[in-house]
Scaffold this active site. Structure first.
Site: not given
Ligand code: EPU
Length: 431
Positions: A22-23, A116, A121-125, A308, A400
Site C-alpha cells: 500500500k505505502n 490522525c 502528523r505534521p507536513i512542515d518538512l 507499522d 484500508r
Molecule cells: N514528520 C515531521 N514533519 C513532517 C513529516 C513527518 O515531523 O513534515 C515526522 C512525523 O511526525 C513522524 C516522522 O516524521 O514522527 C515520520 O513520519 P513520515 O513522514 O515518515 O510518515 P508518513 O510519510 O506520513 C508513512 C506511512 C505510514 C508509516 C510512516 C512511518 C505512507 C502512506 N504512510 O507515513 O504508514 O507509519 O511512513 O514509516 O507511506 C500505515 O501504513 O499504517 C502507516 C501509518
C-alpha cells in the site's frame, strides 16, 4: 458496519502470498501525474486507500482504467492543480499530490489532511523541501498553496525530530525530477517504498543517484514519459502474517516477500526465539514448544524496526513470559491498541513512548474497538491467542491496508468471520 468475530485459534498452517505494498502504491499512483503519457502499474493491492487515491487522481484530471485486478493504467493529460478537502480528508497519503502537481503545473493547492489517531502528523518538512526548491509556499484556509514558477534544484536537509520522512521524501523527489538544476536531498528516507518510487521515476526518464541511501542527487529533466512498473511486496502485510503464525505456534510460509525488506523485524523475532526458515523470496515460521523470550524493541526509520509492525509485536509479546519493552520513536503515542489489549486481559503499562508488557497473560475474548490500521491487525492477532470470542468493531480501518485479510487467514485455518454489527449480541456493541 462490518465487524469481525475472531475465535480462539490453534496453529495456523499453510502458505500465503503477499500483495503489493500500500505505502509504495500510493505515491506511485501520485507519480503518474508527472507525465502526460500513460503509466501502467501492476501488482496494485485492492484496498480502500487505493480507491481513495484513484478518486483524487480522477478529480485532478487523470484518465484511469483498471483493465484487470491489480492493474491500473493512468494518463494525466489535462490536470487541475487543486486537491480539495472533501477528498484529501479521507486519506493522509493524498498529500503525495503536492510534489507532482508542483512539478508538472508549477502550482498546487492541496488541502492539509486532518488529524490522525496515531499522533501528530505534521507536513512542515514537505513544505520546507518545497521552499528550498525555490517555491513560494503559503498556508491559507486549510490549504497549502504552492507557486513554483521559479522552481529550481538546490541542497535540502530533510530530517526532522524523528529523522527522515517517507512521504515528505517522496514529495520532494517528485517535485525535483522536473525542476531545473541539481537537487541534493540529505537525510532522505531509505524505506523500500521510497526506493520503489525512485525506480519508477527512473523508468519514466528521471535522473536520480543514490537511490536507497540517505543522500539523493536529482538532476532535473524537462519531461518524463510513460512506462510499466510492478509495485514491490508489502513488508508490513508479510510481517503481520508472520506474527499470526508465531502467536498461534503455526507452520506458515509467507511467499513473495524478499527477506531483505524485513531485516530488523526478522532479527527481533529470532531474538525472541521464533524459529524461522528464511529464503530469498519467502519466510517460513516453524512451530515451537515452550515460551519465547521477551524483547526490547525500538521503532526507527528504515532499516530500523518499522512502526507499522509495532502493534503486532505488542500482541505477540503479551504471550511471552517475562517483561518486554517496546518503544515508539516515530509516533510516541501510537499505542491505541494497548487499552483494547488490556480489555482482553493483557498486562501492559505505558511509560512515555514505551509499552512495558508483562507477558504470558491469559487473554480472553472481549468486544474491542479498532482505532487504526495496524492496531486493528494487532487485535485480531491477540484474539487468536485468547480464549472465547473477540468482537472487533470499526474494521474499516483494516480494509484500508490489508487485502482480503480474513479470507487469507481463513485459508490458513483461522477462525475469523466478517459479520454485520446487526449480527452482534446487542450488549457487546461499544458504539
Ligand atoms: N514528520 C515531521 N514533519 C513532517 C513529516 C513527518 O515531523 O513534515 C515526522 C512525523 O511526525 C513522524 C516522522 O516524521 O514522527 C515520520 O513520519 P513520515 O513522514 O515518515 O510518515 P508518513 O510519510 O506520513 C508513512 C506511512 C505510514 C508509516 C510512516 C512511518 C505512507 C502512506 N504512510 O507515513 O504508514 O507509519 O511512513 O514509516 O507511506 C500505515 O501504513 O499504517 C502507516 C501509518
Amino acid at each position: 458496519m462490518d465487524v469481525f468475530k475472531v475465535s480462539s485459534n490453534g496453529p495456523l498452517k499453510g502458505e500465503i502470498n503477499v500483495v503489493g505494498a500500500k505505502n509504495a502504491a500510493l505515491p506511485l499512483l501520485a507519480a503518474t501525474l508527472l507525465t502526460e503519457e500513460e503509466v501502467t502499474l501492476r501488482n496494485v493491492p485492492d484496498l480502500s486507500d487505493i480507491r481513495f487515491m484513484v478518486e483524487i487522481l480522477a478529480h485532478v484530471g487523470s484518465e484511469i482504467e483498471n483493465p484487470e485486478p491489480g492493474v491500473w493504467k493512468l494518463k494525466a493529460t489535462n490536470l487541475t492543480h487543486v486537491a480539495p478537502y472533501e477528498l484529501v480528508r479521507k486519506m493522509r497519503a493524498s498529500v503525495c499530490l503536492l510534489g507532482p502537481l508542483t512539478a508538472r503545473l508549477r502550482k498546487a493547492e492541496v488541502s492539509i489532511p486532518g488529524g490522525c489517531v496515531i499522533g501528530p502528523r505534521p507536513i512542515d518538512l514537505h513544505l520546507k523541501g518545497l521552499t528550498k526548491l525555490n517555491c513560494q509556499v503559503e498556508i491559507t484556509n486549510g490549504y497549502v498553496h504552492v507557486d513554483a514558477s521559479k522552481i529550481k534544484g538546490g541542497p535540502i536537509f530533510l530530517g526532522g525530530r524523528s529523522g527522515s520522512t517517507v512521504t515528505g521524501t517522496a514529495n520532494i523527489v517528485m517535485a525535483a525530477v522536473l525542476a531545473p538544476g541539481t537537487t541534493r536531498i540529505e537525510c532522505a528516507a531509505c524505506e523500500p517504498e521510497v526506493v520503489d518510487l525512485c525506480n519508477l521515476l527512473v523508468k519514466m526518464g528521471a535522473h536520480i543517484e543514490g537511490i536507497g541511501s540517505p543522500e539523493l542527487i536529482i538532476t532535473g529533466v524537462e519531461k518524463l514519459h510513460g512506462c510499466e512498473h510492478s509495485v514491490i511486496a508489502d513488508r508490513i502485510e508479510a510481517g503481520t502474517y508472520i506474527v499470526a503464525a508465531a502467536i498461534t505456534r503455526g507452520d506458515v510460509t509467507v511467499k513473495g516477500i524478499p527477506a531483505n525488506l524485513l531485516g530488523a523485524f526478522l532479527d527481533k523475532l529470532e531474538e525472541a526465539g521464533v524459529p524461522l526458515e528464511v529464503s530469498e523470496n519467502s519466510i517460513r515460521v516453524l512451530p515451537y514448544s515452550g515460551s519465547l523470550k521477551p524483547i526490547d524493541c525500538i521503532t526507527l526509520p528504515y532499516p530500523g524496526y518499522p512502526t507499522d509492525l509495532q502493534a503486532q509485536l505488542c500482541a505477540l509479546m503479551t504471550q511471552v513470559d517475562g517483561i518486554s519493552i517496546i518503544t515508539e520513536r516515530i509516533y510516541p503515542n501510537r499505542f491505541m491498541h494497548v487499552p483494547e489489549l488490556q480489555r482482553m486481559g493483557a498486562d501492559i503499562a505505558i511509560e512515555g513512548p514505551s509499552a512495558i508488557i508483562k507477558g504470558a497473560s491469559n487473554l480472553s475474548g472481549a468486544p474491542v474497538m479498532a482505532s487504526d490500521l495496524r492496531a486493528s491487525a494487532a487485535l485480531i492477532l491477540a484474539a487468536f491467542a485468547a480464549t472465547g470470542d473477540t468482537w472487533i468493531q470499526r474494521i474499516y480501518h483494516l480494509d484500508r491496508g490489508y487485502e482480503r485479510f480474513e479470507q487469507k487467514l481463513s485459508a490458513l485455518g483461522a477462525k475469523i468471520e466478517r459479520l454485520s454489527d446487526k449480527d452482534m449480541p446487542k450488549e457487546l456493541l461499544l458504539d
